[in-house]
Design a protein around this motif. Structure first.
Motif, mmCIF file in Angstrom:
data_model
loop_
_atom_site.group_PDB
_atom_site.id
_atom_site.type_symbol
_atom_site.label_atom_id
_atom_site.label_comp_id
_atom_site.label_asym_id
_atom_site.label_seq_id
_atom_site.Cartn_x
_atom_site.Cartn_y
_atom_site.Cartn_z
ATOM 1 N N TRP A 179 58.268 37.680 51.816
ATOM 2 C CA TRP A 179 56.960 38.359 51.145
ATOM 3 C C TRP A 179 57.418 39.631 50.754
ATOM 4 N N ASN A 180 56.386 40.098 49.817
ATOM 5 C CA ASN A 180 56.485 41.626 49.638
ATOM 6 C C ASN A 180 55.065 42.376 49.664
ATOM 7 N N GLY A 181 54.705 43.206 50.445
ATOM 8 C CA GLY A 181 53.451 43.823 50.519
ATOM 9 C C GLY A 181 52.156 42.890 50.817
ATOM 10 N N LYS A 182 51.082 43.445 50.355
ATOM 11 C CA LYS A 182 49.942 42.615 50.429
ATOM 12 C C LYS A 182 49.634 41.243 49.853
ATOM 13 N N PHE A 183 49.040 40.281 50.346
ATOM 14 C CA PHE A 183 48.972 38.996 49.780
ATOM 15 C C PHE A 183 47.515 39.144 48.830
ATOM 16 N N SER A 184 47.688 38.288 47.728
ATOM 17 C CA SER A 184 46.529 38.364 46.832
ATOM 18 C C SER A 184 45.884 36.984 46.882
ATOM 19 N N TYR A 185 44.589 36.982 46.666
ATOM 20 C CA TYR A 185 43.868 35.780 46.458
ATOM 21 C C TYR A 185 44.293 34.846 45.467
ATOM 22 N N PRO A 186 44.453 33.451 45.609
ATOM 23 C CA PRO A 186 44.993 32.642 44.740
ATOM 24 C C PRO A 186 44.309 32.546 43.610
ATOM 25 N N THR A 187 42.816 32.744 43.557
ATOM 26 C CA THR A 187 42.147 32.667 42.438
ATOM 27 C C THR A 187 41.763 34.037 41.734
ATOM 28 N N ASN A 219 37.235 25.006 60.408
ATOM 29 C CA ASN A 219 37.536 25.398 59.063
ATOM 30 C C ASN A 219 38.715 26.282 59.173
ATOM 31 N N SER A 220 39.762 25.775 58.548
ATOM 32 C CA SER A 220 41.151 26.517 58.895
ATOM 33 C C SER A 220 41.377 27.931 57.806
ATOM 34 N N GLY A 221 40.760 27.798 56.664
ATOM 35 C CA GLY A 221 40.780 29.161 55.892
ATOM 36 C C GLY A 221 39.361 29.188 54.973
ATOM 37 N N ILE A 222 39.477 29.669 53.713
ATOM 38 C CA ILE A 222 38.352 29.804 53.104
ATOM 39 C C ILE A 222 38.342 29.042 51.901
ATOM 40 N N ASP A 223 37.212 28.644 51.318
ATOM 41 C CA ASP A 223 37.011 27.710 50.280
ATOM 42 C C ASP A 223 36.372 28.554 49.022
ATOM 43 N N LEU A 224 37.632 28.666 48.189
ATOM 44 C CA LEU A 224 37.257 29.904 47.186
ATOM 45 C C LEU A 224 36.795 29.312 45.970
ATOM 46 N N ILE A 225 36.081 29.887 45.195
ATOM 47 C CA ILE A 225 35.421 29.309 43.986
ATOM 48 C C ILE A 225 36.548 29.391 42.856
ATOM 49 N N PRO A 226 36.880 28.419 42.178
ATOM 50 C CA PRO A 226 37.704 28.536 41.129
ATOM 51 C C PRO A 226 37.552 29.733 39.923
ATOM 52 N N SER A 227 38.580 30.132 39.305
ATOM 53 C CA SER A 227 38.561 31.188 38.439
ATOM 54 C C SER A 227 38.210 30.312 37.048
ATOM 55 N N SER A 236 39.818 30.055 34.331
ATOM 56 C CA SER A 236 40.982 29.448 33.998
ATOM 57 C C SER A 236 41.400 28.369 34.752
ATOM 58 N N LYS A 237 40.902 28.179 35.972
ATOM 59 C CA LYS A 237 41.335 27.387 36.910
ATOM 60 C C LYS A 237 42.627 27.302 37.496
ATOM 61 N N LYS A 238 43.373 28.373 37.032
ATOM 62 C CA LYS A 238 44.748 28.500 37.420
ATOM 63 C C LYS A 238 44.635 29.182 38.924
ATOM 64 N N VAL A 239 45.782 28.575 39.751
ATOM 65 C CA VAL A 239 45.801 28.911 40.993
ATOM 66 C C VAL A 239 47.293 29.644 41.444
ATOM 67 N N TYR A 240 47.193 30.717 41.947
ATOM 68 C CA TYR A 240 48.388 31.551 41.956
ATOM 69 C C TYR A 240 48.982 31.560 43.264
ATOM 70 N N ALA A 241 50.415 31.896 43.537
ATOM 71 C CA ALA A 241 50.904 32.178 44.816
ATOM 72 C C ALA A 241 50.505 33.379 45.369
ATOM 73 N N ALA A 242 50.001 33.512 46.595
ATOM 74 C CA ALA A 242 49.468 34.628 47.290
ATOM 75 C C ALA A 242 50.457 35.760 47.452
ATOM 76 N N ASN A 243 51.716 35.394 47.490
ATOM 77 C CA ASN A 243 52.966 36.347 47.750
ATOM 78 C C ASN A 243 54.157 35.644 47.362
ATOM 79 N N SER A 244 55.234 36.393 47.508
ATOM 80 C CA SER A 244 56.543 35.626 47.216
ATOM 81 C C SER A 244 56.952 34.864 48.361
#
Length: 237
Positions: free
Chosen positions: A91-99, A128-136, A138-146
């Motif tokens: 990884w590199n630095g902070k993580f980002s929200y995938p949406t 619940n293991s994580g958070i249920d995020l609202i879709p963007s 564009s509905k695209k989902v990105y990697a939170a980090n490398s």
């Protein structure tokens, strides 16, 4: 305890799950050269405690997505890839929200919430293991980090899922996807599109109906942590 390449810094992950005991404890850990270190660790309660929920599953298409077997399949997958995580920092630095946003879906669940399910196939509770995020939009989902993709596929509980190993036992998970655009073995960066948000698996809101979302979870050495933490940490190396 691990060395960060090119820096005179060592770090250690001490994962604390949602059910960690409140208070101060003494912990002992070893570096890669087997040197032992002891430190006091203070665990505080949630600043904003998660809201526990009881969900009566109304959408019949969700019935078979929640069962003891479905939850075991999910937990077994987490254990498998945590054990197989590379010792290299990916990884590199902070993580980002995938949406692109930390906004939790209305009727979705936050990290650590205890969900009591009422359903023909399963009547019980899970955390619940994580958070249920609202879709963007564009509905695209990105990697939170490398990192490196170690799993893509469809799970009974999480639906279409991507798992990324970020190294040193740090793993991220992206569930309930509609489509997946990567494959196991692919290297990824924060800009890499993993797929699109959807409602596969047990994508259920508090009214018991199917909903489009992205379940974002992060584990350290097999223990789920609040995924907000790596997205807000000042320095992850």
């Amino acid at each position: 305890m691990y060395d960060i390449p090119g820096q005179r810094v060592k770090f250690a992950f001490v994962p604390l799950g949602a059910s960690a005991t409140i208070g101060t404890s003494s912990i002992t850990y070893k570096s890669q050269d087997q040197t032992s270190y002891t430190a006091n660790l203070t665990v505080k309660d949630f600043t904003n405690p998660p809201k526990n929920k009881t969900i009566a599953v109304a959408d019949t298409s969700l019935y078979e997505s929640i069962s003891e077997d479905a939850l075991k399949e999910w937990n077994d997958l987490v254990a498998k890839y945590s054990l197989e995580s590379t010792g290299e920092v990916l990884w590199n630095g902070k993580f980002s929200y995938p949406t692109g946003s930390k906004q939790v879906l209305a009727g979705g669940a936050s990290y650590g919430a205890k969900i009591n399910i009422i359903s023909p196939y399963y009547n019980g509770e899970y955390t619940n293991s994580g958070i249920d995020l609202i879709p963007s939009a564009s509905k695209k989902v990105y990697a939170a980090n490398s990192g490196k993709v170690v799993f893509t596929g469809e799970l009974t509980f999480m639906g279409k899922t991507v798992v990324i190993d970020h190294g040193c036992g740090l793993i991220s998970y992206y569930g309930h996807l509609d489509s997946i655009d990567v494959k196991a073995g692919d290297p990824v960066a924060k800009t890499t599109i993993l797929g699109s948000s959807g409602s596969t698996g047990f994508a259920c809101n508090s009214q018991g109906n199917k909903a489009s979302m992205v379940h974002f979870a992060v584990s350290m050495n097999g223990v789920f942590i609040d995924p907000v933490s790596p997205c807000t940490a000042i320095n992850l190396g």
